[in-house]
Structure formats: C-alpha cells, structure tokens
Design an enzyme around this catalytic site. Structure first.
Site, PDB file in Angstrom:
ATOM      1  N   HIS A  27      26.604  27.934  37.994  1.00  0.00           N
ATOM      2  CA  HIS A  27      26.115  28.312  36.664  1.00  0.00           C
ATOM      3  C   HIS A  27      25.866  27.054  35.829  1.00  0.00           C
ATOM      4  O   HIS A  27      26.781  26.564  35.157  1.00  0.00           O
ATOM      5  CB  HIS A  27      27.141  29.209  35.971  1.00  0.00           C
ATOM      6  N   GLY A 116      37.679  33.325  34.954  1.00  0.00           N
ATOM      7  CA  GLY A 116      36.529  33.852  35.694  1.00  0.00           C
ATOM      8  C   GLY A 116      36.311  35.292  35.279  1.00  0.00           C
ATOM      9  O   GLY A 116      35.228  35.644  34.790  1.00  0.00           O
ATOM     10  N   LEU A 118      35.998  37.696  32.785  1.00  0.00           N
ATOM     11  CA  LEU A 118      35.695  37.341  31.397  1.00  0.00           C
ATOM     12  C   LEU A 118      36.703  37.920  30.411  1.00  0.00           C
ATOM     13  O   LEU A 118      37.123  39.069  30.529  1.00  0.00           O
ATOM     14  CB  LEU A 118      34.277  37.783  31.041  1.00  0.00           C
ATOM     15  N   HIS A 258      21.297  30.922  33.843  1.00  0.00           N
ATOM     16  CA  HIS A 258      22.711  31.295  33.775  1.00  0.00           C
ATOM     17  C   HIS A 258      23.449  31.058  35.089  1.00  0.00           C
ATOM     18  O   HIS A 258      24.416  30.303  35.134  1.00  0.00           O
ATOM     19  CB  HIS A 258      22.866  32.765  33.372  1.00  0.00           C
ATOM     20  N   GLU A 399      47.919  46.923  26.374  1.00  0.00           N
ATOM     21  CA  GLU A 399      48.506  46.537  27.659  1.00  0.00           C
ATOM     22  C   GLU A 399      47.785  45.356  28.308  1.00  0.00           C
ATOM     23  O   GLU A 399      48.420  44.454  28.856  1.00  0.00           O
ATOM     24  CB  GLU A 399      48.510  47.722  28.638  1.00  0.00           C
ATOM     25  N   ASP A 457      55.508  65.118  30.853  1.00  0.00           N
ATOM     26  CA  ASP A 457      54.281  64.457  30.385  1.00  0.00           C
ATOM     27  C   ASP A 457      53.113  64.662  31.336  1.00  0.00           C
ATOM     28  O   ASP A 457      51.962  64.421  30.981  1.00  0.00           O
ATOM     29  CB  ASP A 457      54.521  62.958  30.168  1.00  0.00           C
TER      30      ASP A 457
END
Length: 652
Positions: A27, A116, A118, A258, A399, A457
């Site tokens: 890139h 890596g 993102l 890119h 989380e 639950d």
C-alpha cells in the site's frame, strides 16, 4: 515548504514506493500522503530513543492504519533503529522479514503494536494513554509524562471500535492522546462519500475531543497543530487533509494508489515530479545523516530522565509488582477450609479480593457487568475522568474497545489488565483476543455465565460454540475451572504466563467442591488431572471441564453401582494439557480403551481425546430459556442419560 523538509519526506515516500514495487504487493498511497505529517512529528516533537526502543517514558507512535506499514518501517530505518535495516525493507512482505505486510509487534523494535484490522490501533492507543495517565498519577508527572500518537485513516474511523474507544477516551479526558487523522477521503472502493457522510468535527467533539483541521502537506500548519496539542486539556484529533499517493501524476487522490504498486512507469513520473533523481532504495548520505540526528536526540533526553527514574525506582516497582504467590497460597488454604458450593465467578471474586488488596500491576474492569462478572472488589478504586490513581475501569458496554484497550495497557509497561463480560460476548472481543495471542501479551479475559447453566436469559446469552472457537486460537489458554480451588489455580496460571493471554470461563451457578484438600502443587497447571477413581482397575475415563466435572463425578459413582469402574479427569485447560509430555498424556488417555467427555458446549474440540472409542456429551444446538436444571435435562446432560448412553455404548 523548505527544500530540506521536501527531501526528508521524499526519503519516506520513495522507500515506501520502492519496497512496494519490489514486493509487487502493498500500500504505497498512505505513506506518500502522510509523509509530511510524520516528518514534522518525528523531527520536532516525538520523544524516542532508537538506542533504547523500550525506554519507559518514550512517546508512543501507533500506526492504526496498518496497511501503510512502509511508513513506519521507513521511519524506523531512517531514525536509526537497529531492528530495521535497508535489507529488511528490500525484503518487505517476504518470509520472516520484520517488514511484514502489516506491522507486527516485536519488543524493542519500535513497532509498538500489531495492527492491520482497522481501528484496533485506536483502542491500543487509548490503553497506552490510559497506562501513562495511571503511572503519572501514582508516581509523579516528572517521570511518566509522555504522549501517545495514533495515526488513523478513514477506514479506522468507519469501524465501530473507533466509536467505542474514542468515546471512552473522551469521557476519561486522556489529554496526552493525539490522533493524526489521515483525512484523504479515499477508500478501497473509491471515494469515502460512497459510504460516509459524517461530520467529523461534530462527531469527535461530541466524544469530548478537541478537533484541529489542517492541510496535511503544509509543514507550518502541521507544526502549529502539534505545538498546540503539547498542552492539551482533552484528547485531540488533528485532521490532516492529505492526498493519497501524493506526487503521483496519474494516481494521486485515487483509490488506485491505495493497495497496489504504482508500476515502473508511474514511479518514473513520481521521481520526476518530486525531484528525486536517486535509484531505488538509495537515500543520500546527507539526508540519512539528518534523519539519524533526529534519532540521536532521544539519548540526551533519556539520560536526563534516568536520574529522576532512579530516585523513584522503588515506588515504580511497587506499582508494577507482579508477585502474587503469597496471596495465591493463602487463598488455596482458605478454600480447603471453606468447602461449600460456590459459583466460579464468585470464587474468582474472592481470589481478586486477595490479589487487589495491595498495590500491584493488576488493572481490572468490566463492560458494564461488574456485579455479574464479579470483577470489582471493595478495595479497588475507580479510574474516573481526569483521576487516574485507581485500578478499576468502568468500560461501559464496549466489549470490543475494552479488549483492545487492555492490549494497549499490556503493551505499555508491566500492567496486567483483566476485564470481564459474559462468555457469549467474547464474540465482540474476538479480534482483540486474537491479537493479544498473536502479540504474546499477558491479558486476562474474565468470561462468566459460561454455559446453558446461566438459565433463564436464554439462547441469546448462552454460549455454545464459544469455547471451541476460543480454543482454536493459537497461544491462548482457555481456563475452565471446576470449583473454587481450581479457580484460584487458574488465576495463578494466568498471572504466571507472561507471553500468553488467558480466558477464564466461569459459571453463574454454584458448583460443589471437587478438590477437598490443600496442595502446594498447582494441579491445573497440568491442563488435565485425575480427581476421582471408583476402582483400582477401571474400564473407562470420563473427561470434563468446569461445571460438568461435578456431573462426571456423579456419573462415575452411578456407573460403579453397575460394576462399570472409571476415573474422572478434570480438564481445566486443553491447551496446557496438549503441551504436556507424551508420557503424561498417555497416563491420562491410554490407561483405558474407552474415553467419554462431558461439556455443555460444542463437542468437536473433545474428539482429539475421545476418538471412536467413546462418546462426546455436549450441545450441538442453541440453548433454551428455563431454569438451568431443566435445560441440562433437556439436552441430556443428566446422570441418568449420560450413564445410560455409556452403558449402551459398552454393550455394542
């Protein structure tokens, strides 16, 4: 723009262009576009020392947009890090080269974290800035007063983790955190307008961040912005308006620059346009010397800092203390005396009360489930906005960010972060868990409500495939204790394994004690061990983990009534057991012809032990909403059903 600045930035641009071209992969666009920004940062502001890359008070530079890895490798080589040579750069993306396609963490290399996927780097950077703030408040501002810079792109900010992490960073007022936003408005598919129309200024300000907008190719604007953030009161985004593939006549500002090499013809045009007449990988000595001078500045700064550090070394060692042996032994002695049913999440809490009673490197937290995960103790102090002297973080319902932030805490210094959520939500943490395993960082994931045993639950909260999925991750210990004693020992394993993250899989429901005597030996450290035998001469072995060890014991005793004798093996950690000697594994697995396993989850990870000479008892469907005893019966995880099927199997 001065000619000197232009030439220094070209060193980065052309090392990146040439490496990508030689590899025929990579890139080039982002390094070309952000070269001006990072040149000013490294030349004028970043505090680092290539001779001691692990200097505790260095500024951290995190490349969240990890696809632009050649930007980082170029900087490390140019400033004099021994970890990156010109030969390494020429071997970009080749087997065993430190210059991998995306940055991979190596201690002492200058590569601060593995990025890596993102947005991960944003979460890591928040954790690093948080670690610095904790040390700053506990030890003193003259000792840990560095900054964390994170370079993020449009893609990082599209990922949901960016919202989670930046929201918490703004709430906590992490003023030493600076994001360099490569605002080039280009994604792989084309212009970002295809998918995004965010008002970035309003978005970031709503998080509690300051926002500065600059021309990312104007060194004066870059300098002024970086100068301003040195005394920031909030985390800050510097939005750098850049052109991806800067200097390319035909690909600048386009998606085509890119993720693909520019091509030899285009590279010739770039060389001509940017006035760089040098051959591939050739950095003029004068320019290399200038970059190396930048790297040498840090030695002087660190030397001065070390005088302050030495005066406070004992205080620092106390805050980062990692010796928990006395507390573990004491808790095991208490557990041997208090033999009563207890949920392993509660057993974990009792262990944590002992572990957090004194100042040490443990930093806890939970994703808005402290009371359910039992991760917060009465002695812990909460980390609040602008107040970082505590050791417990309320992560909120975040989380994914929690797990990435814990990676940042672990990467920063000697902190041992632990954080809690339900095991089912380990799916939200999975990318970060995988990276902590890849980076070999000591992070502890406290995952409670670990089976259908959580009950009413229902199937949305009842993990079925999660244990198997986590066990498939290399270098991750999945620890599923069967009672209080095993829970203490599993905590000890997690605290002693410095290069392996751990998942503690804990129950909501009470468990009867399976270990009735104190032992100095950590039996869980074998991964699997015998806890019950109904006769000296046995026919079968029953393997189980966690809450199902009690079920296995009852099955063992029931079968003995029918003169079918067995041993029960508790398997708190398959990964550790698999690493034992062959003779020990044979002792556990080869004594009997027939082996059976019991665990309230998917069964495929037990097949390697059971094979064709036995049965795996588990769950291959989603759970049910009902009291946990009824659900166990519904799925056939009962003494009657398991015993019956074992007897029928043996009659074949």
């Amino acid at each position: 723009m001065s000619k000197q600045h232009h030439n220094l930035t070209n060193c980065i641009r052309f090392l990146s262009i040439d490496a990508v071209q030689k590899a025929n992969s990579g890139h080039p666009g982002m390094p070309m576009g952000m070269a001006d920004v990072v040149t000013v940062l490294f030349q004028k502001f970043l505090r680092f020392n290539p001779k001691n890359p692990n200097w505790l008070n260095r500024d951290r530079f995190v490349l969240s947009a990890g696809h632009g890895s050649m930007l980082l490798y170029s900087l490390l080589y140019l400033t004099g890090y021994k970890s990156i040579s010109l030969r390494d750069i020429k071997n970009f993306r080749q087997l065993n080269s430190i210059c991998a396609g995306h940055p991979e963490y190596h201690s002492g290399s200058g590569i601060e974290t593995t990025t890596g996927p993102l947005g991960q780097g944003i979460g890591n950077a928040v954790g690093m800035a948080l670690a610095q703030s904790i040390l700053d408040h506990k030890i003193g501002k003259n000792i840990f007063n560095h900054k964390t810079y994170v370079l993020a792109g449009d893609g990082c900010l599209m990922e949901g983790i960016s919202h989670e992490a930046m929201s918490l960073a703004g709430h906590l007022k992490l003023k030493n955190l600076i994001m360099l936003f490569d605002n080039n408005s280009i994604s792989i598919d084309g212009p970002t307008s295809l998918a995004v129309s965010d008002n970035f200024k309003k978005r970031f300000e709503s998080y509690g961040w300051d926002y500065i907008n600059i021309d990312g190719h104007n060194p004066k604007e870059i300098f002024r912005a970086l100068k301003k953030v040195q005394n920031a009161k909030k985390p800050t985004v510097i939005s750098c308006k850049t052109k991806i593939g800067y200097g390319s006549p035909n690909k600048s500002g386009k998606a085509s620059s890119h993720g693909s090499p520019l091509g030899t013809d285009e590279i010739s045009l770039v060389r001509n346009k940017l006035q760089w007449p040098h051959k591939p990988f050739d950095i003029p000595k004068k320019l290399l010397n200038e970059w190396r001078k930048t790297g040498q500045k840090g030695s002087v700064v660190e030397k001065k800092w070390n005088k302050v550090y030495q005066k406070n070394k004992s205080k620092i060692n106390k805050v980062l203390n990692q010796n928990f042996s006395k507390e573990i032994k004491k808790e095991k002695l208490i557990a041997a005396q208090e033999l009563k049913p207890l949920a392993s999440r509660k057993a974990s809490e009792k262990t944590l009360i002992a572990l957090t009673n004194k100042e040490n490197s443990l930093v806890g937290g939970s994703a808005d489930l402290a009371g359910s995960n039992n991760t917060k103790t009465k002695t812990q102090k909460i980390i609040e906005p602008g107040k970082f002297a505590g050791n417990y973080i309320h992560y909120g319902v975040r989380e994914h960010a929690m797990a990435a932030i814990m990676n940042g805490l672990a990467l920063h210094s000697k902190f041992i972060p632990y954080g809690g959520t339900f095991l089912i939500f380990s799916d939200y943490c999975k990318p970060s868990i995988r990276l902590s395993a890849l980076m070999e960082k000591q992070v502890v994931y406290v995952m409670t409500h670990d089976s259908i045993g959580l009950g009413e639950d229902g199937p949305t909260h009842q993990p079925i495939e999660q244990l198997s999925g986590l066990r498939s991750i290399p270098n991750l210990n999945v620890l599923r204790p069967a009672d209080r004693m095993e829970t203490i020992e599993c905590w000890e394993i997690a605290l002693k394994n410095k290069n392996t993250p751990s998942v503690l899989s804990l129950t909501r429901q009470n468990l009867d004690p399976v270990r009735l005597r104190f032992s100095n030996t950590n039996k869980c450290a074998l991964g699997a061990y015998e806890i019950l035998r109904s006769n000296k001469k046995i026919t079968i072995a029953i393997l189980a983990s966690g809450s199902e060890v009690n079920l296995a014991k009852k099955v063992c005793k029931n079968l003995a009534k029918h003169k079918i004798y067995s041993k029960v093996i508790s398997v708190p950690c398959q990964e550790i057991f698999d690493d034992q000697s062959q003779s020990y594994k044979n002792k556990i697995l080869k004594e009997t012809k027939y082996i059976f396993s019991i665990e309230a989850g998917r069964t495929e990870c037990w097949n390697k032990y059971v094979g064709k000479n036995g049965l795996t008892f588990g769950i291959e469907d989603f759970g049910k909403s009902a009291p946990f005893e009824d659900i166990y019966n519904h799925f056939g995880l009962s003494v009657k059903n398991v015993s019956s099927k074992i007897k029928n199997f043996l009659r074949r």
